[in-house]
Design an enzyme around this catalytic site. Structure first.
Site, PDB file in Angstrom:
ATOM      1  N   ARG A   1     -10.481  11.801   9.599  1.00 37.77           N
ATOM      2  CA  ARG A   1      -9.180  11.317  10.102  1.00 37.77           C
ATOM      3  C   ARG A   1      -8.620  12.419  10.986  1.00 37.77           C
ATOM      4  NH1 ARG A   1      -4.142   8.517   7.060  1.00 37.77           N
ATOM      5  NH2 ARG A   1      -5.589   6.787   7.397  1.00 37.77           N
TER       6      ARG A   1
ATOM      7  N   HIS B   1      -8.458   2.411  14.068  1.00 31.26           N
ATOM      8  CA  HIS B   1      -8.451   2.476  12.597  1.00 31.26           C
ATOM      9  C   HIS B   1      -9.369   1.357  12.076  1.00 31.26           C
ATOM     10  CE1 HIS B   1      -7.354   3.669   8.725  1.00 31.26           C
ATOM     11  NE2 HIS B   1      -6.071   3.372   8.681  1.00 31.26           N
TER      12      HIS B   1
ATOM     13  N   GLN C   1      -9.359   0.124   8.293  1.00 27.27           N
ATOM     14  CA  GLN C   1      -8.201  -0.694   7.943  1.00 27.27           C
ATOM     15  C   GLN C   1      -8.389  -2.125   8.430  1.00 27.27           C
ATOM     16  OE1 GLN C   1      -5.101   0.270   6.255  1.00 27.27           O
ATOM     17  NE2 GLN C   1      -5.106  -1.973   6.156  1.00 27.27           N
TER      18      GLN C   1
ATOM     19  N   ASP D   1       2.984  -2.670  12.542  1.00 31.61           N
ATOM     20  CA  ASP D   1       2.735  -1.289  12.103  1.00 31.61           C
ATOM     21  C   ASP D   1       3.963  -0.471  12.509  1.00 31.61           C
ATOM     22  OD1 ASP D   1       1.498   1.026  11.173  1.00 31.61           O
ATOM     23  OD2 ASP D   1       0.222   1.283  12.941  1.00 31.61           O
TER      24      ASP D   1
ATOM     25  N   CYS E   1      -0.510  -2.388   7.415  1.00 33.47           N
ATOM     26  CA  CYS E   1      -1.494  -1.419   6.913  1.00 33.47           C
ATOM     27  C   CYS E   1      -0.876  -0.411   5.951  1.00 33.47           C
ATOM     28  CB  CYS E   1      -2.163  -0.698   8.078  1.00 33.47           C
ATOM     29  SG  CYS E   1      -1.042   0.334   9.044  1.00 33.47           S
TER      30      CYS E   1
ATOM     31  N   ARG F   1      -9.021  -2.106   1.119  1.00 32.08           N
ATOM     32  CA  ARG F   1      -9.563  -0.888   1.735  1.00 32.08           C
ATOM     33  C   ARG F   1     -10.742  -0.381   0.901  1.00 32.08           C
ATOM     34  NH1 ARG F   1      -6.471   2.358   5.028  1.00 32.08           N
ATOM     35  NH2 ARG F   1      -8.450   3.449   5.302  1.00 32.08           N
TER      36      ARG F   1
HETATM   37  N1  NVA Z   1      -0.298   3.803  13.251  1.00 34.63           N
HETATM   38  C1  NVA Z   1      -0.180   4.523  12.015  1.00 34.63           C
HETATM   39  C2  NVA Z   1      -1.147   3.989  11.015  1.00 34.63           C
HETATM   40  C3  NVA Z   1      -1.096   4.665   9.665  1.00 34.63           C
HETATM   41  C4  NVA Z   1      -2.106   4.133   8.706  1.00 34.63           C
HETATM   42  C5  NVA Z   1      -0.433   5.997  12.273  1.00 34.63           C
HETATM   43  O1  NVA Z   1      -1.349   6.328  13.037  1.00 34.63           O
HETATM   44  O2  NVA Z   1       0.305   6.825  11.726  1.00 34.63           O
HETATM   45  N1   CP Z   2      -3.203   2.500   5.910  1.00 37.84           N
HETATM   46  C1   CP Z   2      -3.639   3.766   5.778  1.00 37.84           C
HETATM   47  O1   CP Z   2      -4.591   4.218   6.430  1.00 37.84           O
HETATM   48  O2   CP Z   2      -2.953   4.474   4.850  1.00 37.84           O
HETATM   49  P1   CP Z   2      -3.009   6.050   4.598  1.00 37.84           P
HETATM   50  O3   CP Z   2      -2.414   6.701   5.829  1.00 37.84           O
HETATM   51  O4   CP Z   2      -2.179   6.260   3.372  1.00 37.84           O
HETATM   52  O5   CP Z   2      -4.428   6.471   4.411  1.00 37.84           O
END
Ligand code: NVA
Ligand code: CP
Length: 306
Positions: free
Chosen positions: A103, A130, A133, A221, A261, A289
């Site tokens: 990540r 992502h 997800q 989101d 998500c 997930r």
């Molecule tokens: N768009 C959000 C998704 C988190 C799971 C982010 O990148 O923070």
């Molecule tokens: N939806 C998602 O990826 O959650 P986290 O940021 O908690 O991993």
């Protein structure tokens, strides 16, 4: 199946369906206490340069349920965090591990890891994509709606990593896609180019009511993603009205489902009322997930005949 999962466009429709079928099977096994140690003796490294609740816990638990071991590697503690190049990190970690989930911010870092390492790489979220997800989201849509063909999928909000991955995933499996997002916050140009091939299966506009009309599935989101904290105030202004609320639900089909998500910002991208009314779908989505990622890990790191 490709060697890595870097973005949704890596997968064909058949590969997605195959992954979702396996995810359903693994979910059944887990619910019924049927052992499925398909990754006995395998190890997954999980590199995190951003916070996580779901991704970390679902990968770690999933790997344990598959008989393997997951290692949490915070970039704060890795030499990578002190500037060791990703090319070297990839080549070293490939000697110890059977797969790496990462990540991070830039998609290029994930692509570099895949090109220098020699184990499967899984994108656990970048600013661009992502995919894990969206696989869980597709699994949840199929659970609630039975099939994808002919469904209208609508996403409201920021043209971010989730929006990019939703567009590619939903079009690939045969849904019609409508995106409501403000000018200046549109999805990535590569994704818009991908969507062009689908002709009138894809629409994008800043008219929320028009995009939500007749939707079977609504998704949204956060307005400010991880790494955009300094833009939060400007974004709050730009995204006024890009919210899943009662009037959006009234425009959608009766019985439309809602996905998020998580984490969610109530009263920003979604009202508390709509969120709570659709909590079953949203938390099934979060649970999925685990199952969807187990399927991804088995396909990438497991026995060749599955
Ligand atoms: N768009 C959000 C998704 C988190 C799971 C982010 O990148 O923070
Ligand atoms: N939806 C998602 O990826 O959650 P986290 O940021 O908690 O991993």
């Amino acid at each position: 199946m490709t060697q890595h999962l870097l973005k949704m466009a890596d997968l064909t429709k058949d590969e997605i369906i195959d992954l979702l079928n396996l995810a359903d099977q693994l979910k059944y096994n887990q619910k019924h206490g049927i052992p499925h140690h398909l990754l006995e003796g395998k190890t997954l490294g999980m590199i995190f340069q951003k916070a996580s609740t779901r991704t970390r816990v679902s990968f770690e638990t999933g790997m344990y349920q598959l008989g393997g071991l997951a290692q949490f590697l915070s970039s704060r503690d890795l030499q990578m965090g002190r500037g060791e190049p990703v090319q070297d990190t990839a080549r070293v970690l490939s000697r110890y591990l059977n797969g790496i989930m990462i990540r991070t911010f830039e998609q290029k870092e994930v692509e570099d890891l895949a090109s220098y390492g020699c184990v499967p790489i899984i994108n656990g979220l970048t600013d661009y994509a992502h995919p894990c997800q969206v696989l869980a989201d597709l699994m949840t849509i199929r659970e609630y709606k039975g099939a994808f063909d002919g469904l209208n999928f609508c996403y409201i909000g920021d043209g971010n990593n989730m929006c990019n991955s939703h567009i590619v995933g939903a079009l690939t499996v045969g849904m019609k896609v409508s995106i409501a997002c403000p000018e200046g916050y549109r999805p990535h140009p590569d994704v818009l180019k991908f969507a062009e091939k689908y002709g009138d299966m894809f629409r994008i506009s800043d008219n929320v009511q028009e995009m939500a009309a007749n939707a079977d599935v609504l998704a949204t989101d956060v307005w400010a993603s991880m790494g955009q904290e300094t833009e939060a105030a400007d974004r709050r202004k730009a995204f006024q009205g890009f919210q899943i609320n009662d009037s959006v639900m009234a425009a959608a089909k009766p019985g439309a489902m809602v996905l998020h998500c998580l984490p969610a910002h109530r009263e920003e991208e979604i009202t508390t009322k709509v969120f709570e009314a659709h909590a079953n779908e949203i938390f099934d989505e979060a649970e999925n997930r685990l199952h969807a990622q187990k399927a991804v890990m088995v396909k990438l790191m497991g026995p060749k005949d599955i």
